[in-house]
Design a protein around this motif. Structure first.
Motif, PDB file in Angstrom:
ATOM      1  N   GLU A  10       0.830  -1.209   0.000  1.00 56.73           N
ATOM      2  CA  GLU A  10       0.000   0.000   0.000  1.00 56.73           C
ATOM      3  C   GLU A  10       0.868   1.265   0.000  1.00 56.73           C
ATOM      4  O   GLU A  10       0.548   2.250  -0.680  1.00 56.73           O
ATOM      5  N   LEU A  11       1.936   1.210   0.761  1.00 55.91           N
ATOM      6  CA  LEU A  11       2.840   2.356   0.777  1.00 55.91           C
ATOM      7  C   LEU A  11       3.448   2.607  -0.597  1.00 55.91           C
ATOM      8  O   LEU A  11       3.569   3.757  -1.042  1.00 55.91           O
ATOM      9  N   GLN A  12       3.792   1.542  -1.298  1.00 57.22           N
ATOM     10  CA  GLN A  12       4.340   1.703  -2.650  1.00 57.22           C
ATOM     11  C   GLN A  12       3.305   2.313  -3.584  1.00 57.22           C
ATOM     12  O   GLN A  12       3.615   3.205  -4.390  1.00 57.22           O
ATOM     13  N   LYS A  13       2.041   1.846  -3.477  1.00 55.57           N
ATOM     14  CA  LYS A  13       0.987   2.413  -4.326  1.00 55.57           C
ATOM     15  C   LYS A  13       0.753   3.884  -3.997  1.00 55.57           C
ATOM     16  O   LYS A  13       0.617   4.720  -4.899  1.00 55.57           O
ATOM     17  N   GLN A  14       0.674   4.176  -2.694  1.00 56.02           N
ATOM     18  CA  GLN A  14       0.462   5.563  -2.303  1.00 56.02           C
ATOM     19  C   GLN A  14       1.601   6.463  -2.783  1.00 56.02           C
ATOM     20  O   GLN A  14       1.382   7.597  -3.216  1.00 56.02           O
ATOM     21  N   TYR A  15       2.776   5.936  -2.719  1.00 51.76           N
ATOM     22  CA  TYR A  15       3.925   6.723  -3.171  1.00 51.76           C
ATOM     23  C   TYR A  15       3.866   6.973  -4.681  1.00 51.76           C
ATOM     24  O   TYR A  15       4.140   8.085  -5.145  1.00 51.76           O
ATOM     25  N   SER A  16       3.476   5.950  -5.448  1.00 49.48           N
ATOM     26  CA  SER A  16       3.357   6.137  -6.901  1.00 49.48           C
ATOM     27  C   SER A  16       2.251   7.130  -7.237  1.00 49.48           C
ATOM     28  O   SER A  16       2.410   8.001  -8.110  1.00 49.48           O
ATOM     29  N   SER A  17       1.094   7.028  -6.519  1.00 46.84           N
ATOM     30  CA  SER A  17       0.017   7.996  -6.764  1.00 46.84           C
ATOM     31  C   SER A  17       0.439   9.405  -6.347  1.00 46.84           C
ATOM     32  O   SER A  17       0.097  10.393  -7.013  1.00 46.84           O
ATOM     33  N   TYR A  18       1.188   9.485  -5.263  1.00 49.34           N
ATOM     34  CA  TYR A  18       1.687  10.789  -4.835  1.00 49.34           C
ATOM     35  C   TYR A  18       2.603  11.404  -5.893  1.00 49.34           C
ATOM     36  O   TYR A  18       2.509  12.600  -6.198  1.00 49.34           O
ATOM     37  N   LEU A  19       3.472  10.595  -6.451  1.00 47.04           N
ATOM     38  CA  LEU A  19       4.358  11.105  -7.497  1.00 47.04           C
ATOM     39  C   LEU A  19       3.562  11.578  -8.705  1.00 47.04           C
ATOM     40  O   LEU A  19       3.832  12.648  -9.283  1.00 47.04           O
ATOM     41  N   GLU A  20       2.542  10.790  -9.095  1.00 47.72           N
ATOM     42  CA  GLU A  20       1.734  11.172 -10.259  1.00 47.72           C
ATOM     43  C   GLU A  20       0.984  12.476 -10.008  1.00 47.72           C
ATOM     44  O   GLU A  20       0.965  13.376 -10.847  1.00 47.72           O
ATOM     45  N   LYS A  21       0.368  12.601  -8.816  1.00 47.25           N
ATOM     46  CA  LYS A  21      -0.375  13.823  -8.504  1.00 47.25           C
ATOM     47  C   LYS A  21       0.551  15.034  -8.403  1.00 47.25           C
ATOM     48  O   LYS A  21       0.204  16.126  -8.859  1.00 47.25           O
ATOM     49  N   PHE A  22       1.684  14.811  -7.809  1.00 46.27           N
ATOM     50  CA  PHE A  22       2.638  15.915  -7.701  1.00 46.27           C
ATOM     51  C   PHE A  22       3.099  16.379  -9.082  1.00 46.27           C
ATOM     52  O   PHE A  22       3.187  17.582  -9.350  1.00 46.27           O
TER      53      PHE A  22
END
Length: 414
Positions: free
Chosen positions: A251-263
């Motif tokens: 989940e942390l990896q997914k959240q991090y990837s979504s965070y990168l995309e949104k950023f």
């Protein structure tokens, strides 16, 4: 003999100032006369007051000459020469001659360096720095004091040599007593036996210590094996929290990837917004400049019309020409509409209200005011501009030219 040694020898002799020209071909065959001349010149160059015989006519004279040169170099310059090679007087003699020439050549080089250093010292008014020689000075003082003390002790011991010599001779001449010797030997044997017993005891203790150490080592090995087995069991058993840990990690990896995309998207949108604001600002400034130019042109035309109207005679009636009046009004309407469209493109949320009043007729007919409302949407603004009626009631009778009033700007205008 090597070519390099022969070349170095000839160059060194030339540098030392040997009067005769030495060729490399001189040592192909034995040439004792040349070798004797060079040896005599080198000896005199090393010490001008030397007494080396120069007779080399007979074989005995040559042997004596070679021995004298070798002895002189050994005593004065501490250079060991091979007399057999020198007596051969061929290429092998060059190596022996090179020993002497190298010493003289190095001395000449150091002398040149010393002359340069002396000149530098003279230029510095004979300044001498003892800072680098302090350690050597201390060592020399210590050695001098030690030599003095050792010499004094040696002198005292030599002074006692007469008495000690007598005692030594008496002890040597005295006959040995068997009983005393036997006692001394028994005492020495007893001491040796005690030392042997101590050594045996230490060996026995070493054996017992070795057994104890082996037992301890075996015990440590068993503990190590048990610990290794326990470690393997712990590594094979999966912890209870490992599944939850892996889920949280995914989940942390997914959240991090979504965070990168949104950023990344946010940064891109901010850049687009900045570009849009910049373009709007440029368009707004361009519209302001255009509208200002249009206003200036309209004012100039009004002034020109006013001047032309003032020049006309007020008593002369203007013939009715509905076509010309309507064309003049149409041109003014077109100019105003163009200015409104430019303003609407630059600032769509603003409203501009303009009035145009014509001249009064002889019957004092007044023209109605015209209003133009601008909405937010550009398409609707164009439709409203087409639908709005800008009513201008021209007089059907003759009227005089009159200065029209300028546009009235609202509070939200430029």
């Amino acid at each position: 003999m090597s070519f390099r040694d022969l070349r170095n020898f000839t160059e060194m002799m030339r540098a030392l100032g040997y009067p005769r020209l030495i060729s490399m071909e001189n040592f192909r065959t034995p040439n004792f006369i040349l070798v004797s001349e060079m040896l005599l010149w080198l000896c005199r160059r090393y010490e001008p007051q030397t007494d080396v015989p120069s007779d080399v006519e007979t074989e005995q004279d040559r042997v004596f000459f070679i021995k004298a040169v070798a002895q002189f170099m050994a005593t004065k310059a501490h250079i060991k020469l091979n007399t057999k090679k020198l007596y051969q007087a061929d290429g092998y003699a060059v190596k022996e001659l090179l020993k002497i020439t190298s010493v003289l050549y190095n001395a000449m080089k150091t002398k040149g360096m010393e002359t340069t250093s002396v000149s530098e010292e003279e230029s510095s008014k004979f300044k001498f720095d003892l800072g680098s020689k302090i350690a050597d000075l201390k060592a020399a003082r210590q050695l001098a004091s030690e030599i003095t003390s050792r010499g004094a002790s040696l002198y005292d011991l030599l002074g006692k040599e007469v008495e000690l010599r007598e005692l030594r001779t008496e002890s040597i001449a005295r006959p040995l007593e068997i009983n005393e010797t036997e006692k001394v030997m028994k005492i020495a044997i007893k001491d040796v036996l005690e030392q042997v017993q101590k050594t045996k005891d230490m060996l026995n203790n070493v054996a017992s210590d070795e057994a104890n150490l082996e037992a301890k080592i075996e015990k440590r090995k068993l503990e190590l094996e048990r610990n290794q087995k326990r470690l393997q069991t712990l590594q094979s058993v999966r912890p209870a929290f490992m599944d939850e840990y892996e889920k949280i990690e995914e989940e942390l990896q997914k959240q991090y990837s979504s965070y990168l995309e949104k950023f990344r998207n946010l940064a891109y949108l901010e850049q687009q917004l900045d570009d849009h604001h910049r373009v709007e600002q440029e368009r707004f400034e361009e519209a302001e400049n255009t509208l200002r130019l249009m206003q200036n042109r309209l004012k100039e035309e009004e002034k020109r019309l006013l001047k032309s109207g003032n020049n006309d005679d007020s008593d002369i009636e203007i013939q009715e020409d509905e076509g010309s009046d309507s064309e003049e009004e149409d041109r003014q309407l077109i100019k105003q509409r163009t200015a409104m469209e430019i303003l609407m493109q630059g600032r769509p949320n603003k409203r501009i209200v303009g009035t145009m009043q014509g001249g009064e007729t002889e019957d004092d007919e007044s023209s109605e005011d015209s209003e133009i409302d601008l909405d937010d949407d550009e398409d609707d603004d164009e439709d409203d501009l087409e639908d709005d009626s800008m009513e201008i009631s021209p007089s059907k009778a003759n009227r005089r030219a009159r200065k029209p009033e300028p546009l009235e700007e609202s509070d939200n205008d430029f």
